[in-house]
Motif scaffolding. Sequence first.
Motif, PDB file in Angstrom:
ATOM      1  N   PHE A   1       0.827  -1.173   0.000  1.00 40.40           N
ATOM      2  CA  PHE A   1       0.000   0.000   0.000  1.00 40.40           C
ATOM      3  C   PHE A   1       0.876   1.243   0.000  1.00 40.40           C
ATOM      4  CE2 PHE A   1      -2.504  -3.236   2.216  1.00 40.40           C
ATOM      5  CZ  PHE A   1      -3.681  -3.181   1.487  1.00 40.40           C
ATOM      6  N   PRO A   2       1.095   1.843  -1.126  1.00 35.18           N
ATOM      7  CA  PRO A   2       1.911   3.058  -1.101  1.00 35.18           C
ATOM      8  C   PRO A   2       1.139   4.230  -0.519  1.00 35.18           C
ATOM      9  CG  PRO A   2       1.216   2.548  -3.336  1.00 35.18           C
ATOM     10  CD  PRO A   2       0.723   1.429  -2.459  1.00 35.18           C
ATOM     11  N   VAL A   3       1.808   4.972   0.325  1.00 35.45           N
ATOM     12  CA  VAL A   3       1.268   6.207   0.880  1.00 35.45           C
ATOM     13  C   VAL A   3       2.138   7.310   0.309  1.00 35.45           C
ATOM     14  CG1 VAL A   3       0.833   7.529   2.981  1.00 35.45           C
ATOM     15  CG2 VAL A   3       0.525   5.044   2.993  1.00 35.45           C
ATOM     16  N   THR A   4       1.540   8.275  -0.335  1.00 37.26           N
ATOM     17  CA  THR A   4       2.299   9.299  -1.042  1.00 37.26           C
ATOM     18  C   THR A   4       2.000  10.679  -0.481  1.00 37.26           C
ATOM     19  OG1 THR A   4       2.096   7.970  -3.038  1.00 37.26           O
ATOM     20  CG2 THR A   4       2.799  10.233  -3.327  1.00 37.26           C
ATOM     21  N   ILE A   5       3.060  11.434  -0.253  1.00 37.88           N
ATOM     22  CA  ILE A   5       2.875  12.838   0.095  1.00 37.88           C
ATOM     23  C   ILE A   5       2.648  13.562  -1.210  1.00 37.88           C
ATOM     24  CG2 ILE A   5       3.981  14.905   1.010  1.00 37.88           C
ATOM     25  CD1 ILE A   5       5.611  13.072   2.813  1.00 37.88           C
ATOM     26  N   VAL A   6       1.537  14.235  -1.311  1.00 32.35           N
ATOM     27  CA  VAL A   6       1.172  14.860  -2.577  1.00 32.35           C
ATOM     28  C   VAL A   6       1.360  16.363  -2.529  1.00 32.35           C
ATOM     29  CG1 VAL A   6      -0.688  15.180  -4.228  1.00 32.35           C
ATOM     30  CG2 VAL A   6      -0.482  13.012  -3.030  1.00 32.35           C
ATOM     31  N   VAL A   7       0.790  16.997  -1.543  1.00 28.96           N
ATOM     32  CA  VAL A   7       0.742  18.451  -1.505  1.00 28.96           C
ATOM     33  C   VAL A   7       1.145  18.915  -0.109  1.00 28.96           C
ATOM     34  CG1 VAL A   7      -0.745  20.473  -1.769  1.00 28.96           C
ATOM     35  CG2 VAL A   7      -1.177  18.435  -3.148  1.00 28.96           C
ATOM     36  N   LYS A   8       2.055  19.870  -0.053  1.00 27.49           N
ATOM     37  CA  LYS A   8       2.443  20.430   1.238  1.00 27.49           C
ATOM     38  C   LYS A   8       2.511  21.946   1.085  1.00 27.49           C
ATOM     39  CE  LYS A   8       5.762  20.159   4.928  1.00 27.49           C
ATOM     40  NZ  LYS A   8       7.023  19.630   5.382  1.00 27.49           N
ATOM     41  N   ILE A   9       1.377  22.581   1.351  1.00 26.43           N
ATOM     42  CA  ILE A   9       1.254  24.037   1.262  1.00 26.43           C
ATOM     43  C   ILE A   9       0.594  24.495   2.552  1.00 26.43           C
ATOM     44  CG2 ILE A   9       0.202  25.957   0.008  1.00 26.43           C
ATOM     45  CD1 ILE A   9       0.121  24.109  -2.477  1.00 26.43           C
ATOM     46  N   ARG A  10       1.177  25.464   3.212  1.00 27.65           N
ATOM     47  CA  ARG A  10       0.657  25.894   4.512  1.00 27.65           C
ATOM     48  C   ARG A  10      -0.502  26.878   4.417  1.00 27.65           C
ATOM     49  NH1 ARG A  10       3.386  23.056   7.763  1.00 27.65           N
ATOM     50  NH2 ARG A  10       5.588  22.685   7.527  1.00 27.65           N
ATOM     51  N   ASP A  11      -0.692  27.527   3.289  1.00 28.19           N
ATOM     52  CA  ASP A  11      -1.786  28.478   3.100  1.00 28.19           C
ATOM     53  C   ASP A  11      -3.012  27.712   2.604  1.00 28.19           C
ATOM     54  OD1 ASP A  11      -3.455  30.633   2.504  1.00 28.19           O
ATOM     55  OD2 ASP A  11      -2.439  31.066   0.618  1.00 28.19           O
ATOM     56  N   ILE A  12      -4.062  27.659   3.421  1.00 26.15           N
ATOM     57  CA  ILE A  12      -5.249  26.858   3.099  1.00 26.15           C
ATOM     58  C   ILE A  12      -5.903  27.285   1.788  1.00 26.15           C
ATOM     59  CG2 ILE A  12      -6.864  28.260   4.464  1.00 26.15           C
ATOM     60  CD1 ILE A  12      -6.978  24.436   4.206  1.00 26.15           C
ATOM     61  N   ASP A  13      -5.905  28.589   1.495  1.00 25.34           N
ATOM     62  CA  ASP A  13      -6.533  29.060   0.258  1.00 25.34           C
ATOM     63  C   ASP A  13      -5.775  28.593  -0.983  1.00 25.34           C
ATOM     64  OD1 ASP A  13      -8.630  30.347   1.568  1.00 25.34           O
ATOM     65  OD2 ASP A  13      -7.415  32.145   1.909  1.00 25.34           O
ATOM     66  N   ALA A  14      -4.495  28.367  -0.864  1.00 25.21           N
ATOM     67  CA  ALA A  14      -3.704  27.830  -1.974  1.00 25.21           C
ATOM     68  C   ALA A  14      -3.722  26.296  -1.961  1.00 25.21           C
ATOM     69  CB  ALA A  14      -2.268  28.337  -1.895  1.00 25.21           C
ATOM     70  N   PHE A  15      -3.796  25.720  -0.759  1.00 22.51           N
ATOM     71  CA  PHE A  15      -3.730  24.276  -0.597  1.00 22.51           C
ATOM     72  C   PHE A  15      -4.932  23.547  -1.198  1.00 22.51           C
ATOM     73  CE2 PHE A  15      -5.003  20.598   2.027  1.00 22.51           C
ATOM     74  CZ  PHE A  15      -3.926  19.754   1.785  1.00 22.51           C
ATOM     75  N   LEU A  16      -6.138  23.993  -0.881  1.00 23.53           N
ATOM     76  CA  LEU A  16      -7.343  23.268  -1.302  1.00 23.53           C
ATOM     77  C   LEU A  16      -7.473  23.136  -2.816  1.00 23.53           C
ATOM     78  CD1 LEU A  16      -9.965  24.434   1.337  1.00 23.53           C
ATOM     79  CD2 LEU A  16      -8.642  22.315   1.268  1.00 23.53           C
ATOM     80  N   PRO A  17      -7.286  24.209  -3.604  1.00 23.41           N
ATOM     81  CA  PRO A  17      -7.367  24.031  -5.059  1.00 23.41           C
ATOM     82  C   PRO A  17      -6.262  23.112  -5.598  1.00 23.41           C
ATOM     83  CG  PRO A  17      -7.426  26.376  -4.503  1.00 23.41           C
ATOM     84  CD  PRO A  17      -7.148  25.622  -3.241  1.00 23.41           C
ATOM     85  N   GLU A  18      -5.082  23.195  -5.012  1.00 19.43           N
ATOM     86  CA  GLU A  18      -3.979  22.332  -5.457  1.00 19.43           C
ATOM     87  C   GLU A  18      -4.288  20.866  -5.155  1.00 19.43           C
ATOM     88  OE1 GLU A  18      -0.440  21.191  -7.213  1.00 19.43           O
ATOM     89  OE2 GLU A  18      -1.444  23.134  -7.297  1.00 19.43           O
ATOM     90  N   LEU A  19      -4.801  20.598  -3.955  1.00 17.25           N
ATOM     91  CA  LEU A  19      -5.169  19.233  -3.592  1.00 17.25           C
ATOM     92  C   LEU A  19      -6.265  18.710  -4.513  1.00 17.25           C
ATOM     93  CD1 LEU A  19      -4.955  16.744  -1.842  1.00 17.25           C
ATOM     94  CD2 LEU A  19      -6.487  17.856  -0.192  1.00 17.25           C
ATOM     95  N   LYS A  20      -7.266  19.525  -4.768  1.00 13.28           N
ATOM     96  CA  LYS A  20      -8.356  19.108  -5.664  1.00 13.28           C
ATOM     97  C   LYS A  20      -7.806  18.784  -7.052  1.00 13.28           C
ATOM     98  CE  LYS A  20     -12.696  20.619  -7.653  1.00 13.28           C
ATOM     99  NZ  LYS A  20     -13.716  21.662  -7.707  1.00 13.28           N
TER     100      LYS A  20
END
Length: 135
Positions: A1-20
């Motif tokens: 089961f690979p677990v991958t770090i995908v997105v690491k952005i501390r600003d929530i307004d930038a993080f959510l669109p990037e994660l999506k």
Amino acid sequence: FPVTIVVKIRDIDAFLPELKSVMTDKKEHESVWGIEDVAFQKLVIKQFRSDPELLNKEIKAVKPNGDKVTRARPWRRRAKDGHLYLVRGKWNRDFIREATAFPKGRHDDVVDMLSGGVQMIAEEKPKQRARSWQG
């Protein structure tokens, strides 16, 4: 089961669109997305589950078990025993720094991420095998 770090952005307004954006990538069609079921993340879970573009994504609310040190213990032991492998990526150096500084380091985001992923795997119910019987 690979677990991958995908997105690491501390600003929530930038993080959510990037994660999506990452979640809707075709390469991620079979991924299960775990989000801690605490604090503001509860709102993220609700928002993502109601997003029409994410309807075909499995978004799992993960209730953390115990404190951060306790949750990290299973994978830290495996790492010390040489049984934790990283998928090569630009995030490796940051992960190693943060993980080796834990619990006294400045940040613990990747520690939380990996602990949550390990918890998700541990809690996964085995799939029932289909059986048929003919008499």
